[in-house]
Design a protein around this motif. Structure first.
Motif, PDB file in Angstrom:
ATOM      1  N   ALA A  16      12.859 -15.680 -18.134  1.00 48.27           N
ATOM      2  CA  ALA A  16      13.533 -16.133 -19.359  1.00 48.27           C
ATOM      3  C   ALA A  16      14.357 -15.007 -19.970  1.00 48.27           C
ATOM      4  CB  ALA A  16      12.497 -16.655 -20.353  1.00 48.27           C
ATOM      5  N   VAL A  17      13.801 -13.792 -20.015  1.00 43.53           N
ATOM      6  CA  VAL A  17      14.547 -12.649 -20.552  1.00 43.53           C
ATOM      7  C   VAL A  17      15.789 -12.384 -19.707  1.00 43.53           C
ATOM      8  CG1 VAL A  17      14.471 -10.149 -20.926  1.00 43.53           C
ATOM      9  CG2 VAL A  17      12.539 -11.570 -21.623  1.00 43.53           C
ATOM     10  N   ALA A  18      15.686 -12.627 -18.396  1.00 40.40           N
ATOM     11  CA  ALA A  18      16.819 -12.406 -17.492  1.00 40.40           C
ATOM     12  C   ALA A  18      17.850 -13.528 -17.572  1.00 40.40           C
ATOM     13  CB  ALA A  18      16.313 -12.264 -16.059  1.00 40.40           C
ATOM     14  N   GLY A  19      17.598 -14.524 -18.400  1.00 39.24           N
ATOM     15  CA  GLY A  19      18.557 -15.618 -18.580  1.00 39.24           C
ATOM     16  C   GLY A  19      18.503 -16.682 -17.511  1.00 39.24           C
ATOM     17  N   LEU A  20      17.360 -16.795 -16.819  1.00 42.32           N
ATOM     18  CA  LEU A  20      17.223 -17.763 -15.726  1.00 42.32           C
ATOM     19  C   LEU A  20      16.454 -19.011 -16.133  1.00 42.32           C
ATOM     20  CD1 LEU A  20      16.452 -15.251 -12.822  1.00 42.32           C
ATOM     21  CD2 LEU A  20      18.659 -16.191 -13.515  1.00 42.32           C
ATOM     22  N   VAL A  21      16.005 -19.051 -17.388  1.00 46.79           N
ATOM     23  CA  VAL A  21      15.350 -20.252 -17.929  1.00 46.79           C
ATOM     24  C   VAL A  21      16.180 -20.721 -19.107  1.00 46.79           C
ATOM     25  CG1 VAL A  21      13.257 -21.234 -18.933  1.00 46.79           C
ATOM     26  CG2 VAL A  21      13.071 -19.419 -17.204  1.00 46.79           C
ATOM     27  N   HIS A  22      16.654 -21.942 -19.029  1.00 50.74           N
ATOM     28  CA  HIS A  22      17.592 -22.469 -20.028  1.00 50.74           C
ATOM     29  C   HIS A  22      16.975 -23.618 -20.806  1.00 50.74           C
ATOM     30  CE1 HIS A  22      20.833 -20.366 -17.760  1.00 50.74           C
ATOM     31  NE2 HIS A  22      20.135 -20.752 -16.710  1.00 50.74           N
ATOM     32  N   MET A  23      17.088 -23.570 -22.124  1.00 48.29           N
ATOM     33  CA  MET A  23      16.775 -24.732 -22.950  1.00 48.29           C
ATOM     34  C   MET A  23      18.012 -25.629 -22.968  1.00 48.29           C
ATOM     35  SD  MET A  23      13.698 -24.520 -24.137  1.00 48.29           S
ATOM     36  CE  MET A  23      12.405 -23.274 -24.201  1.00 48.29           C
ATOM     37  N   VAL A  24      17.837 -26.854 -22.569  1.00 45.92           N
ATOM     38  CA  VAL A  24      18.940 -27.819 -22.641  1.00 45.92           C
ATOM     39  C   VAL A  24      18.815 -28.533 -23.979  1.00 45.92           C
ATOM     40  CG1 VAL A  24      20.006 -29.852 -21.616  1.00 45.92           C
ATOM     41  CG2 VAL A  24      18.986 -28.086 -20.149  1.00 45.92           C
ATOM     42  N   GLY A  25      19.728 -28.219 -24.893  1.00 50.17           N
ATOM     43  CA  GLY A  25      19.578 -28.696 -26.254  1.00 50.17           C
ATOM     44  C   GLY A  25      18.531 -27.860 -26.973  1.00 50.17           C
ATOM     45  N   ARG A  26      18.000 -28.387 -28.062  1.00 55.38           N
ATOM     46  CA  ARG A  26      16.994 -27.674 -28.839  1.00 55.38           C
ATOM     47  C   ARG A  26      15.634 -28.358 -28.669  1.00 55.38           C
ATOM     48  NH1 ARG A  26      19.185 -23.800 -31.778  1.00 55.38           N
ATOM     49  NH2 ARG A  26      17.121 -23.408 -32.661  1.00 55.38           N
ATOM     50  N   HIS A  27      14.607 -27.533 -28.560  1.00 53.19           N
ATOM     51  CA  HIS A  27      13.228 -28.027 -28.481  1.00 53.19           C
ATOM     52  C   HIS A  27      12.412 -27.193 -29.466  1.00 53.19           C
ATOM     53  CE1 HIS A  27      14.617 -30.107 -24.928  1.00 53.19           C
ATOM     54  NE2 HIS A  27      14.926 -28.965 -24.343  1.00 53.19           N
ATOM     55  N   ASP A  28      12.592 -27.516 -30.747  1.00 50.82           N
ATOM     56  CA  ASP A  28      12.094 -26.656 -31.819  1.00 50.82           C
ATOM     57  C   ASP A  28      10.586 -26.409 -31.737  1.00 50.82           C
ATOM     58  OD1 ASP A  28      14.645 -26.425 -32.794  1.00 50.82           O
ATOM     59  OD2 ASP A  28      14.442 -28.057 -34.234  1.00 50.82           O
ATOM     60  N   LYS A  29       9.804 -27.451 -31.526  1.00 54.03           N
ATOM     61  CA  LYS A  29       8.355 -27.268 -31.512  1.00 54.03           C
ATOM     62  C   LYS A  29       7.910 -26.440 -30.306  1.00 54.03           C
ATOM     63  CE  LYS A  29       7.173 -31.404 -34.156  1.00 54.03           C
ATOM     64  NZ  LYS A  29       6.443 -32.708 -34.157  1.00 54.03           N
ATOM     65  N   LEU A  30       8.523 -26.672 -29.177  1.00 55.50           N
ATOM     66  CA  LEU A  30       8.205 -25.900 -27.985  1.00 55.50           C
ATOM     67  C   LEU A  30       8.614 -24.440 -28.180  1.00 55.50           C
ATOM     68  CD1 LEU A  30       7.438 -25.442 -25.019  1.00 55.50           C
ATOM     69  CD2 LEU A  30       9.694 -26.341 -24.380  1.00 55.50           C
ATOM     70  N   GLU A  31       9.811 -24.211 -28.707  1.00 56.20           N
ATOM     71  CA  GLU A  31      10.292 -22.844 -28.901  1.00 56.20           C
ATOM     72  C   GLU A  31       9.452 -22.106 -29.933  1.00 56.20           C
ATOM     73  OE1 GLU A  31      14.606 -22.691 -29.410  1.00 56.20           O
ATOM     74  OE2 GLU A  31      14.781 -24.461 -28.127  1.00 56.20           O
ATOM     75  N   GLU A  32       8.992 -22.821 -30.956  1.00 53.03           N
ATOM     76  CA  GLU A  32       8.104 -22.204 -31.942  1.00 53.03           C
ATOM     77  C   GLU A  32       6.781 -21.798 -31.287  1.00 53.03           C
ATOM     78  OE1 GLU A  32       5.864 -23.248 -36.185  1.00 53.03           O
ATOM     79  OE2 GLU A  32       7.174 -24.727 -35.224  1.00 53.03           O
ATOM     80  N   GLN A  33       6.254 -22.670 -30.452  1.00 55.19           N
ATOM     81  CA  GLN A  33       4.999 -22.377 -29.766  1.00 55.19           C
ATOM     82  C   GLN A  33       5.165 -21.209 -28.793  1.00 55.19           C
ATOM     83  OE1 GLN A  33       2.636 -25.109 -26.891  1.00 55.19           O
ATOM     84  NE2 GLN A  33       2.159 -25.859 -28.943  1.00 55.19           N
ATOM     85  N   LEU A  34       6.297 -21.157 -28.105  1.00 54.74           N
ATOM     86  CA  LEU A  34       6.583 -20.049 -27.190  1.00 54.74           C
ATOM     87  C   LEU A  34       6.617 -18.716 -27.937  1.00 54.74           C
ATOM     88  CD1 LEU A  34       9.366 -21.725 -25.031  1.00 54.74           C
ATOM     89  CD2 LEU A  34       7.249 -20.753 -24.114  1.00 54.74           C
ATOM     90  N   GLY A  35       7.174 -18.711 -29.134  1.00 53.01           N
ATOM     91  CA  GLY A  35       7.280 -17.481 -29.908  1.00 53.01           C
ATOM     92  C   GLY A  35       5.941 -16.910 -30.325  1.00 53.01           C
ATOM     93  N   LYS A  36       4.898 -17.752 -30.349  1.00 53.86           N
ATOM     94  CA  LYS A  36       3.563 -17.309 -30.771  1.00 53.86           C
ATOM     95  C   LYS A  36       2.599 -17.166 -29.604  1.00 53.86           C
ATOM     96  CE  LYS A  36       4.018 -19.757 -35.200  1.00 53.86           C
ATOM     97  NZ  LYS A  36       3.452 -20.853 -36.032  1.00 53.86           N
ATOM     98  N   PHE A  37       3.005 -17.573 -28.431  1.00 51.24           N
ATOM     99  CA  PHE A  37       2.078 -17.660 -27.292  1.00 51.24           C
ATOM    100  C   PHE A  37       1.692 -16.279 -26.762  1.00 51.24           C
ATOM    101  CE2 PHE A  37       1.387 -17.829 -22.679  1.00 51.24           C
ATOM    102  CZ  PHE A  37       0.356 -18.745 -22.607  1.00 51.24           C
ATOM    103  N   THR A  38       0.386 -16.027 -26.690  1.00 50.99           N
ATOM    104  CA  THR A  38      -0.138 -14.779 -26.127  1.00 50.99           C
ATOM    105  C   THR A  38      -0.938 -15.016 -24.854  1.00 50.99           C
ATOM    106  OG1 THR A  38      -2.210 -14.875 -27.377  1.00 50.99           O
ATOM    107  CG2 THR A  38      -0.319 -13.793 -28.436  1.00 50.99           C
ATOM    108  N   GLY A  39      -1.318 -16.260 -24.610  1.00 49.04           N
ATOM    109  CA  GLY A  39      -2.151 -16.553 -23.446  1.00 49.04           C
ATOM    110  C   GLY A  39      -3.608 -16.243 -23.662  1.00 49.04           C
ATOM    111  N   ALA A  40      -3.974 -15.912 -24.903  1.00 50.47           N
ATOM    112  CA  ALA A  40      -5.377 -15.585 -25.185  1.00 50.47           C
ATOM    113  C   ALA A  40      -6.247 -16.816 -24.995  1.00 50.47           C
ATOM    114  CB  ALA A  40      -5.509 -15.072 -26.621  1.00 50.47           C
ATOM    115  N   PRO A  41      -7.485 -16.638 -24.514  1.00 50.38           N
ATOM    116  CA  PRO A  41      -8.388 -17.778 -24.337  1.00 50.38           C
ATOM    117  C   PRO A  41      -8.587 -18.511 -25.654  1.00 50.38           C
ATOM    118  CG  PRO A  41      -9.289 -15.812 -23.286  1.00 50.38           C
ATOM    119  CD  PRO A  41      -8.101 -15.367 -24.082  1.00 50.38           C
ATOM    120  N   GLY A  42      -8.722 -19.829 -25.540  1.00 55.43           N
ATOM    121  CA  GLY A  42      -8.969 -20.636 -26.724  1.00 55.43           C
ATOM    122  C   GLY A  42      -7.718 -21.116 -27.415  1.00 55.43           C
ATOM    123  N   GLY A  43      -6.559 -20.985 -26.764  1.00 51.43           N
ATOM    124  CA  GLY A  43      -5.312 -21.421 -27.381  1.00 51.43           C
ATOM    125  C   GLY A  43      -5.266 -22.917 -27.614  1.00 51.43           C
TER     126      GLY A  43
END
Length: 505
Positions: A438-465
């Motif tokens: 994604a940082v390399a620009g190889l994953v594209h959001m087509v349009g806006r996916h606000d709830k998904l993008e918000e969740q991505l911004g907080k995601f750590t992968g910690a158990p119990g998510g």
């Protein structure tokens, strides 16, 4: 069970330590340098043994002796400089596929040949991984050993016995108490980043059992030594290792240093990974402790975003990632459903397009199945067809939490293609390489996916998510499974498996 935790330590732990790196000590082995010389002088390496007047015996030595085939970063410190002759811990931090296992195996062979009184300990994440990678793999001890010094593998004793009588025991890093009572002169600790059960306690026991000595060691003034080969990670274990600075020498090597022995697509992914901190760690062997735990927070989705009216008209294949609220996650009632299209673009790279986030909350048991089937039918026209004329589209779900139920529930509604897989690694381990893409620009959001993008911004992968990562996991799985390139230097059988997973038709 105590798992490795990320720590914040700044760069102080690395300051002042000797580091062997390609930039300062060279990128090529002696054989590499010979090949480069022959190509420059004669245009080819063919017939080099005749030009050099080598005997068959000398050719065998050239092939098997590690001093000729190892790059400087793969060589034990005493092979690099006299000032490192009495090293105690050699800490090789390398990117994935950088040749770390090869270096560790050669170090063990070298020690076993040099000291008939050596007592060697081999430690890896599990018994399976020790045998598959450190002993019998393409870069394992048994594979690399010359025919005249190949050890006997006593599987019942978990031991290698070399022709000169040297014994090497192997133990997994699973239970620190299992190490008690032993005494070793030389240890090889592999992929400590993957030690899952109380890794610091296992490390401490490895330090305690490293108390052996021999006549050769006393003569040369050598202490018991450890070779650590691993991909780095900012965990408490790495902090503990770096605290013991007496006789500690670091080496660093990147995936690209070993690109001649890797699949081209994998090497290309390594180049792209340089744009992210996680990528520099995973592929370039760089150890940084001050990393953002939110894996996707550094991604600029707007930079790679595609307008819906400008999205590609056809995709090589389309996957509906499904993460239903089943089993332990049932209370959340949040069903992750994300549609991902993949296609090879003109730059030669596979690009992932997040086409739709259809995640929903519903108490109705089959609501997620209806939504997934509807998505399948809606996106089916946009998927390329295989040789049999069938659109390359399917629904994917992991089997750890209700995977078999997913297949049966969907098939009660429609006979569509459903693939499942049992997760063998954590959410964070799957998400990390996806975040690099994604940082390399190889994953594209087509349009806006606000709830998904918000969740991505907080995601750590910690158990119990659970409810905090349902959308993320539904998006990550298709990209991790079908776009992230796995190493392709691991044998024909593994390559066949990888090809099946990449092209599930």
């Amino acid at each position: 069970m105590t798992k490795a935790k990320a720590v914040t330590a700044g760069k102080d732990l690395l300051q002042g330590l000797p580091v062997i790196r390609p930039e300062t000590h060279g990128r090529h082995s002696r054989l590499d340098e010979l090949a480069l010389f022959l190509r420059e002088k004669f245009g080819t390496t063919a017939g080099f043994s005749d030009r050099m007047g080598l005997t068959p015996q000398e050719l065998l030595v050239l092939y098997y002796e590690p001093e000729y085939s190892l790059r400087p970063a793969q060589q034990p410190p005493d092979m690099i400089a006299a000032e490192h002759a009495r090293w105690r811990t050699w800490f090789l931090l390398g990117g994935r596929g950088a040749g770390k296992t090869h270096a560790g195996a050669c170090a063990v062979l070298r020690e076993a040949k040099a000291d008939p009184e050596a007592r060697i300990l081999i430690v890896g994440p599990t018994y399976t991984e020790i045998q598959k990678n450190q002993l019998e793999g393409p870069s394992g001890i048994i594979t690399l050993a010359p025919p005249w010094f190949r050890p006997e593998h006593l599987k019942s004793k978990k031991q290698l016995v070399f022709p000169n009588g040297v014994k090497a025991d192997y133990l997994p890093a699973a239970d620190a108490d299992k190490f008690r009572g032993y005494g070793y002169t030389f240890e090889w600790l592999d992929e400590v980043v993957a030690w899952k059960k109380d890794p610091v306690a296992v490390w401490n026991e490895c330090c305690r059992v490293g108390r052996g000595t021999s006549a050769r060691m006393r003569k040369l003034g050598l202490s018991s030594r450890k070779v650590i080969t691993t991909t780095p990670a900012p965990t408490e274990l790495f902090r503990e290792i770096l605290k013991q600075r007496d006789g500690l020498v670091l080496s660093r090597s990147s995936t690209l240093d070993n690109s001649a022995h890797l699949d081209d697509a994998y090497a290309l992914q390594a180049r792209d990974a340089a744009k992210s901190a996680i990528g520099r760690r995973e592929f370039y062997g760089e150890l940084e402790f001050d990393l953002d735990p939110a894996l996707f927070r550094g991604v600029d989705w707007n930079a790679s975003r595609v307008k819906q009216k400008e999205q590609p008209s056809v995709f090589d294949f389309i996957v509906i990632g499904l993460d239903p609220a089943t089993g332990e996650k049932k209370g959340a009632d949040e069903h992750g459903i994300v549609v991902v299209g993949v296609r090879r673009e003109a730059d030669g790279r596979d690009h992932a397009y997040v086409l739709a986030d259809l995640s929903l909350k519903s108490p109705e048991p089959a609501a997620w199945a209806k939504k997934a089937v509807a998505a399948f039918k809606a996106w089916e026209p946009f998927a390329k067809k295989d040789g049999g004329g069938r659109p390359r589209i399917w629904i994917f779900a992991e089997t750890n939490t209700g995977g078999s139920m997913v297949r049966s529930t969907i098939h009660t509604l429609a006979k569509v293609k459903v693939l499942t897989e049992r997760a063998r690694n954590s959410k964070a381990e799957r998400a990390a390489p996806v975040s690099m893409l994604a940082v390399a620009g190889l994953v594209h959001m087509v349009g806006r996916h606000d709830k998904l993008e918000e969740q991505l911004g907080k995601f750590t992968g910690a158990p119990g998510g659970h409810a905090r990562d349902d959308r993320v996991d539904a998006m990550v799985w298709p990209i991790y499974k079908h776009v992230v390139k796995m190493r392709r230097n691991i044998g024909a059988a593994a390559e066949a498996t990888s090809e099946t997973e990449t092209n599930p038709e």
